[in-house]
Design a protein around this motif. Structure first.
Motif, PDB file in Angstrom:
ATOM      1  N   HIS A 100      -8.130   4.963 -12.450  1.00  0.00           N
ATOM      2  CA  HIS A 100      -8.947   4.247 -11.472  1.00  0.00           C
ATOM      3  C   HIS A 100      -9.031   5.093 -10.223  1.00  0.00           C
ATOM      4  N   GLU A 142      -5.830  -4.308   7.925  1.00  0.00           N
ATOM      5  CA  GLU A 142      -6.897  -4.836   7.067  1.00  0.00           C
ATOM      6  C   GLU A 142      -7.194  -6.301   7.399  1.00  0.00           C
ATOM      7  N   ARG A 160      -8.831  -6.683  -2.083  1.00  0.00           N
ATOM      8  CA  ARG A 160      -9.110  -5.258  -2.296  1.00  0.00           C
ATOM      9  C   ARG A 160      -9.213  -4.911  -3.778  1.00  0.00           C
ATOM     10  N   PHE A 161      -8.545  -5.655  -4.637  1.00  0.00           N
ATOM     11  CA  PHE A 161      -8.677  -5.429  -6.071  1.00  0.00           C
ATOM     12  C   PHE A 161      -9.992  -6.036  -6.589  1.00  0.00           C
ATOM     13  N   ARG A 195     -12.714  -6.245  -5.064  1.00  0.00           N
ATOM     14  CA  ARG A 195     -13.854  -5.432  -4.608  1.00  0.00           C
ATOM     15  C   ARG A 195     -14.144  -4.260  -5.544  1.00  0.00           C
ATOM     16  N   GLN A 196     -13.250  -3.996  -6.474  1.00  0.00           N
ATOM     17  CA  GLN A 196     -13.404  -2.856  -7.373  1.00  0.00           C
ATOM     18  C   GLN A 196     -14.325  -3.214  -8.542  1.00  0.00           C
ATOM     19  N   SER A 234       0.845  -1.195   0.000  1.00  0.00           N
ATOM     20  CA  SER A 234       0.000   0.000   0.000  1.00  0.00           C
ATOM     21  C   SER A 234       0.879   1.243   0.000  1.00  0.00           C
ATOM     22  N   PHE A 251      -4.201   4.325  -3.591  1.00  0.00           N
ATOM     23  CA  PHE A 251      -4.868   4.165  -2.305  1.00  0.00           C
ATOM     24  C   PHE A 251      -5.081   5.492  -1.596  1.00  0.00           C
ATOM     25  N   TYR A 310      -2.372   0.136 -10.543  1.00  0.00           N
ATOM     26  CA  TYR A 310      -1.337  -0.153  -9.551  1.00  0.00           C
ATOM     27  C   TYR A 310       0.007  -0.376 -10.252  1.00  0.00           C
ATOM     28  N   ALA A 364      -7.993  -1.893 -11.874  1.00  0.00           N
ATOM     29  CA  ALA A 364      -7.363  -1.502 -10.608  1.00  0.00           C
ATOM     30  C   ALA A 364      -5.921  -1.994 -10.548  1.00  0.00           C
ATOM     31  N   ALA A 393     -11.447  -5.216 -11.431  1.00  0.00           N
ATOM     32  CA  ALA A 393     -10.206  -5.614 -10.762  1.00  0.00           C
ATOM     33  C   ALA A 393      -9.010  -5.466 -11.695  1.00  0.00           C
ATOM     34  N   ILE A 408      -8.682   3.584  -3.876  1.00  0.00           N
ATOM     35  CA  ILE A 408      -9.131   2.434  -3.090  1.00  0.00           C
ATOM     36  C   ILE A 408      -8.797   2.751  -1.639  1.00  0.00           C
TER      37      ILE A 408
END
Length: 142
Positions: A85, A137, A45-46, A48-49, A5, A129, A59, A55, A52, A88
């Motif tokens: 994107h 998390e 976490r990817f 959930r987008q 992150s 992020f 990154y 996202a 993905a 997040i």
């Protein structure tokens, strides 16, 4: 697999190369191109987008930019999707956890870089992020 992150500027050369490879592996998983790592918690976490793949592409783009700034020649054509994107969310506790984890690694692997970054009290996140309140998390495996 460690998809930091933290901003990739804090990584030593080995860490940056490893991040590139691991993020490409994550992309392959999200594209359904490999059977391994399907249940890896850092992919949550990817997933959930809304996209993905977009996202992880966003990154990877930042990792590629950092590598290019350092004079490395990572192959940007390996990024499947390059699009803007939105941020997040990442918990502040996660960022602290990762910073402490990275500092321990650098103390052993690259003492000079550890010394350079040890006074940073509030490390910058990867631009994908946005820090929000919260602890480590749920997907983190300490």
């Amino acid at each position: 697999m460690r998809l930091w992150s933290l901003h990739p500027r804090y990584l030593d050369p080995q860490g940056l190369v490893a991040l590139w490879r691991e993020a490409l592996l994550a992309q392959a998983v999200l594209l359904g191109k490999t059977r391994g790592y399907q249940a890896h918690p850092q992919l949550e976490r990817f997933r959930r987008q809304p996209s993905a793949v977009d996202a992880i592409g966003a990154y990877l783009r930042v990792v590629l930019d950092e590598a290019s700034a350092r004079g490395y020649s990572f192959d940007g054509s390996k990024i499947a999707a390059v699009s803007v994107h939105g941020p997040i969310p990442v918990n502040a506790g996660q960022v602290r956890y990762e910073w402490e984890h990275l500092m321990r690694k650098l103390a052993v692997r690259n003492p000079a870089l550890h010394l350079q970054w040890q006074s940073v009290a509030d490390p910058e996140c990867h631009p994908l992020f946005q820090v929000c309140a919260g602890g480590v998390e749920s997907w983190e495996r300490p």
